[in-house]
Design an enzyme around this catalytic site. Sequence first.
Site, PDB file in Angstrom:
ATOM      1  N   HIS A   1       0.832  -1.206   0.000  1.00  0.00           N
ATOM      2  CA  HIS A   1       0.000   0.000   0.000  1.00  0.00           C
ATOM      3  C   HIS A   1       0.868   1.258   0.000  1.00  0.00           C
ATOM      4  O   HIS A   1       0.492   2.271   0.580  1.00  0.00           O
ATOM      5  CB  HIS A   1      -0.995   0.006   1.174  1.00  0.00           C
ATOM      6  CG  HIS A   1      -2.116  -0.979   0.962  1.00  0.00           C
ATOM      7  ND1 HIS A   1      -3.175  -0.732   0.123  1.00  0.00           N
ATOM      8  CD2 HIS A   1      -2.311  -2.232   1.454  1.00  0.00           C
ATOM      9  CE1 HIS A   1      -3.985  -1.785   0.119  1.00  0.00           C
ATOM     10  NE2 HIS A   1      -3.485  -2.718   0.901  1.00  0.00           N
TER      11      HIS A   1
ATOM     12  N   GLY B   1      -8.929 -12.899  -6.721  1.00  0.00           N
ATOM     13  CA  GLY B   1      -9.252 -12.345  -5.396  1.00  0.00           C
ATOM     14  C   GLY B   1      -8.329 -12.870  -4.319  1.00  0.00           C
ATOM     15  O   GLY B   1      -8.730 -12.980  -3.160  1.00  0.00           O
TER      16      GLY B   1
ATOM     17  N   GLY C   1      -4.955 -11.767  -3.951  1.00  0.00           N
ATOM     18  CA  GLY C   1      -3.836 -10.869  -3.666  1.00  0.00           C
ATOM     19  C   GLY C   1      -2.619 -11.097  -4.544  1.00  0.00           C
ATOM     20  O   GLY C   1      -1.529 -10.623  -4.245  1.00  0.00           O
TER      21      GLY C   1
ATOM     22  N   SER D   1      -5.942  -9.662 -11.918  1.00  0.00           N
ATOM     23  CA  SER D   1      -6.479  -8.675 -12.865  1.00  0.00           C
ATOM     24  C   SER D   1      -5.358  -8.017 -13.672  1.00  0.00           C
ATOM     25  O   SER D   1      -5.489  -7.833 -14.884  1.00  0.00           O
ATOM     26  CB  SER D   1      -7.346  -7.644 -12.156  1.00  0.00           C
ATOM     27  OG  SER D   1      -6.624  -7.020 -11.143  1.00  0.00           O
TER      28      SER D   1
ATOM     29  N   GLU E   1      -7.343  -0.038 -15.260  1.00  0.00           N
ATOM     30  CA  GLU E   1      -7.918  -0.491 -13.992  1.00  0.00           C
ATOM     31  C   GLU E   1      -8.441   0.676 -13.154  1.00  0.00           C
ATOM     32  O   GLU E   1      -9.505   0.585 -12.549  1.00  0.00           O
ATOM     33  CB  GLU E   1      -6.881  -1.309 -13.202  1.00  0.00           C
ATOM     34  CG  GLU E   1      -7.463  -1.867 -11.935  1.00  0.00           C
ATOM     35  CD  GLU E   1      -6.963  -3.247 -11.566  1.00  0.00           C
ATOM     36  OE1 GLU E   1      -6.295  -3.904 -12.386  1.00  0.00           O
ATOM     37  OE2 GLU E   1      -7.247  -3.674 -10.431  1.00  0.00           O
TER      38      GLU E   1
ATOM     39  N   ASP F   1       1.422  -3.752  -9.655  1.00  0.00           N
ATOM     40  CA  ASP F   1       1.026  -5.057 -10.193  1.00  0.00           C
ATOM     41  C   ASP F   1       1.287  -5.154 -11.693  1.00  0.00           C
ATOM     42  O   ASP F   1       1.840  -6.138 -12.189  1.00  0.00           O
ATOM     43  CB  ASP F   1      -0.466  -5.316  -9.932  1.00  0.00           C
ATOM     44  CG  ASP F   1      -0.799  -5.235  -8.458  1.00  0.00           C
ATOM     45  OD1 ASP F   1       0.137  -5.163  -7.649  1.00  0.00           O
ATOM     46  OD2 ASP F   1      -1.989  -5.244  -8.134  1.00  0.00           O
TER      47      ASP F   1
END
Length: 390
Positions: free
Chosen positions: A35, A128, A130, A134, A166, A178
């Site tokens: 983050h 989903g 982590g 995507s 995204e 990512d």
Amino acid sequence: MHPKDLVVQTFRQRFNREPEHLALAPARVNLLGEHVDYNDGLVLPAAIDRATYIAFSQANSDHSTLIAGDFAKEVSFTLKSVSAKSNAGGAPLPDWALYPAGVAWALNEAELEVSALDAVYSSNVPRGAGLSSSASVEMAFVIAWQTLGGWTLPPMQRALLGQKAESKYVGVDCGIMDQFASACGVADHLLVLDCRSLEWQTFPIPRNIAIVIADTSVRRKLTSSGYNERHRSCEEAVKILAENLPGITALRDVSVDDFNRLSDQLPVMVERRARHVIEEMERTRQSVRLLDLGRFREFGKIMNECHVSLRDLYEVSIPELDKMVEIAQSLPGCFGARLTGAGFGGCTVNLVEKNSAKNFAEELTARYQRATNLKPEIYICRASEGARII
Ligand code: GLA
């Protein structure tokens, strides 16, 4: 069936011909710097040996037809319908199709040729969890459209377009980590990216170290709202702190000392979020020095501290992730363990002595299963090359 075989077989059945091209784009695991990408910090991810595979050819009309092999769903769209987020018939695009459609939209916005294509894609990246399934879909489609469009972009530019898809099209206000890892991955190497300057370097993963991924098998829910909310808190912190620290544009610009001096000006929750980010940036800076010196035991300790901060300050952990981490940290040969990626469910990443890795994986599986009644998937991953034609 391996996704590589599945996409070719499904393509033949659906389009009655051989696909002209086959590509893959890997998922990623992040070792440290969680983050912080959307706060201009440093991140330490690696592309992994799980990927989205895509079989594709130029279409015979102006309609792109996509098949999601994993759930046997099909959608057709044109460049015009994509801009209205609808399929070729005018109905809203299903959620899964927003990722490839978003890529078509972002490429078109960048004035790159977006040919209509027939494509089948499938992945062995758990969704989903982590690991950025995507981003791997996005990067696979950028490679497909690049191949058909006759243009070539450097991997970082491809990553930036995927991130735009995204954040601006799908609506998850993500950072660059990512897509970067999926586009720029290097076999057997960790990547160290400065998310402000976009400069990056690679770091060979020593032979005596294993990166073990442990999937709690709990899938995250409501991620995009939780994620976007945290992004907003960081922006709010910058705005308030800027009253005393003129010129700052991101939490990257705030030192731990300045933060401690000024933190009582922030609402309680915003303070907690910002503290995680600022301290995590400091941890990441230290960890890069430790990597250089080969001090993995200390690097692992920093990973453990990161988990505590994600759990208590950023509040993106869940009890199953905490349990997986707690068990891992008690096992021999484990240098460090923490949740990886956005959180809210999914996987942990573990830095383990190579010789202990097999036992570690077995013991972790058994103990986690006993503690939670859930069946985890635990595997030793290999850092891999970025998205490419195969
Ligand atoms: C998701 C986002 C990334 C990053 C991580 C958390 O994976 O897509 O940009 O913010 O969460 O580190």
